[in-house]
Design a protein around this motif. Sequence first.
Motif, PDB file in Angstrom:
ATOM      1  N   UNK A 158       0.835  -1.194   0.000  1.00  0.00           N
ATOM      2  CA  UNK A 158       0.000   0.000   0.000  1.00  0.00           C
ATOM      3  C   UNK A 158       0.874   1.250   0.000  1.00  0.00           C
ATOM      4  N   UNK A 159       0.201   2.395  -0.108  1.00  0.00           N
ATOM      5  CA  UNK A 159       0.920   3.663  -0.034  1.00  0.00           C
ATOM      6  C   UNK A 159       1.522   3.888   1.343  1.00  0.00           C
ATOM      7  N   UNK A 160       0.868   3.344   2.384  1.00  0.00           N
ATOM      8  CA  UNK A 160       1.422   3.478   3.726  1.00  0.00           C
ATOM      9  C   UNK A 160       2.782   2.797   3.802  1.00  0.00           C
ATOM     10  N   UNK A 161       2.915   1.633   3.193  1.00  0.00           N
ATOM     11  CA  UNK A 161       4.204   0.937   3.230  1.00  0.00           C
ATOM     12  C   UNK A 161       5.290   1.773   2.553  1.00  0.00           C
ATOM     13  N   UNK A 162       4.978   2.385   1.418  1.00  0.00           N
ATOM     14  CA  UNK A 162       5.972   3.212   0.733  1.00  0.00           C
ATOM     15  C   UNK A 162       6.400   4.392   1.604  1.00  0.00           C
ATOM     16  N   UNK A 163       5.415   5.096   2.161  1.00  0.00           N
ATOM     17  CA  UNK A 163       5.742   6.256   2.986  1.00  0.00           C
ATOM     18  C   UNK A 163       6.471   5.847   4.257  1.00  0.00           C
ATOM     19  N   UNK A 164       6.050   4.723   4.853  1.00  0.00           N
ATOM     20  CA  UNK A 164       6.703   4.265   6.074  1.00  0.00           C
ATOM     21  C   UNK A 164       8.142   3.851   5.805  1.00  0.00           C
ATOM     22  N   UNK A 165       8.390   3.183   4.671  1.00  0.00           N
ATOM     23  CA  UNK A 165       9.756   2.817   4.332  1.00  0.00           C
ATOM     24  C   UNK A 165      10.607   4.056   4.090  1.00  0.00           C
TER      25      UNK A 165
END
Length: 443
Positions: A158-165
């Motif tokens: 998800x987009x959350x994973x990209x931003x969190x990474x």
Amino acid sequence: MKSAPQPSPISSFRRCRNALTTTWSLVALACVTGCQSIPGTPTGFGEIFGRPDESVDAADEPPARENLISQVSHTTESDIEATAADKTTWETTQDQATSVMNFVTGREQVDHSKAKDLYQQGDAEFRRASGMDRQEAQDAFLGAAKLFKRAAEAAPGTAIEQDAMMMRGESLFFADRLPDAVDVYQTLQKDFPRNRHNDRVAARLFSISRYWIDVERATEDDWFTLDLFDRTKPRLDADGNAVRVLDQIRYDDPTGRLADDATMAAAAEYIRQGKFEMADEFLTDLRESFPDSEHLFLAHLMGIRCKLEVYAGPHYSALLLDEADKLVKQTRTRFPDKMRDQKYADMVARAAAEIDYLKAEKLFKRAQYRDKQKYFGAAAGYYQRILDNYPDTPFAETARERLQAVNDQPVRPAKRLSWLQNLFPDRGNNKPPLEPTYETILR
């Protein structure tokens, strides 16, 4: 009295399989915990990326915080339940297996609502660390990195994973854990090649690699540089790791803003290390792949020097000399404005004179070899080529003298033991005998 029927092997296998499936399902359900949805919009990058960074322009700052997690922030519990209802049996089994594996390995369970909560906690910790002193902030940044890691694990794909990474890499960057930050940045680029953080990730990787190279330059005269407690650079081969990072920048985003800069930086580092052949490969790639780069003229000049350094001598191929000569002509043709500068004009002229000298030297070595073997015809041909093509080299005068001396000599030496060869002629060169005719038969 009839005995009870024995169960077949197939039915026994099915019962065992159903029992195992039920057991794993119960374990998976026990591992998965639900969380209520978090109201509000997650905190984003708007204020965080206001920190000074010379590698990225202000116009390239990330979007406003309300658009950061567009794929997940508006997801409701009813949407999640509807998605779960549409899953097939195989997808449900995969989800259960993933939950079990996450429980065994200690990873965060998949839960989008919890992922947003963890992301907000990590964002708050990151902001708190940003206002601390450098020494005190390192532990806070590491704590934020752990929260971002859990948020990424809780919302895979998800987009959350990209931003969190991305934020995990930023946290490790400001905590001075640069090798760990490089690993996170490169994983983000590998898992999400078209993510919206490409430019900033490339800028971070570029600055880290330049820092490692500068540290190696500053300590290259030290006889012992191993420091097991320095977390800012790799323990061994920091400059080699820096070049690999620069090469990866080109691979991850070949059309990015820093792709040509990374190529030139890697070539310059290889030249500093004396690895001219590797530097020549990077410079050739820069000239062919980035014709509009601001480093194009410098790539031509450095390419000429690299090819001359790689050239092994008159006993080897002259292909590199031909390529260097071609680069000299291209430089004079493509950059007439640069050639008006006397400094660059003299530099190119010296390179051209060196190429002529090396080519004349190679011809002179060949002429001497034929001269010693008394193949005066071949030697005269090489001497004449020196006079025609390189009359201004030091070999021209000697070539002129030897050319006059061999003109009256036979083209090739007489064959030894020629009488013996006449006794035993080579049958392969003889013509086949003619077919017998009527006249030859009568004789």
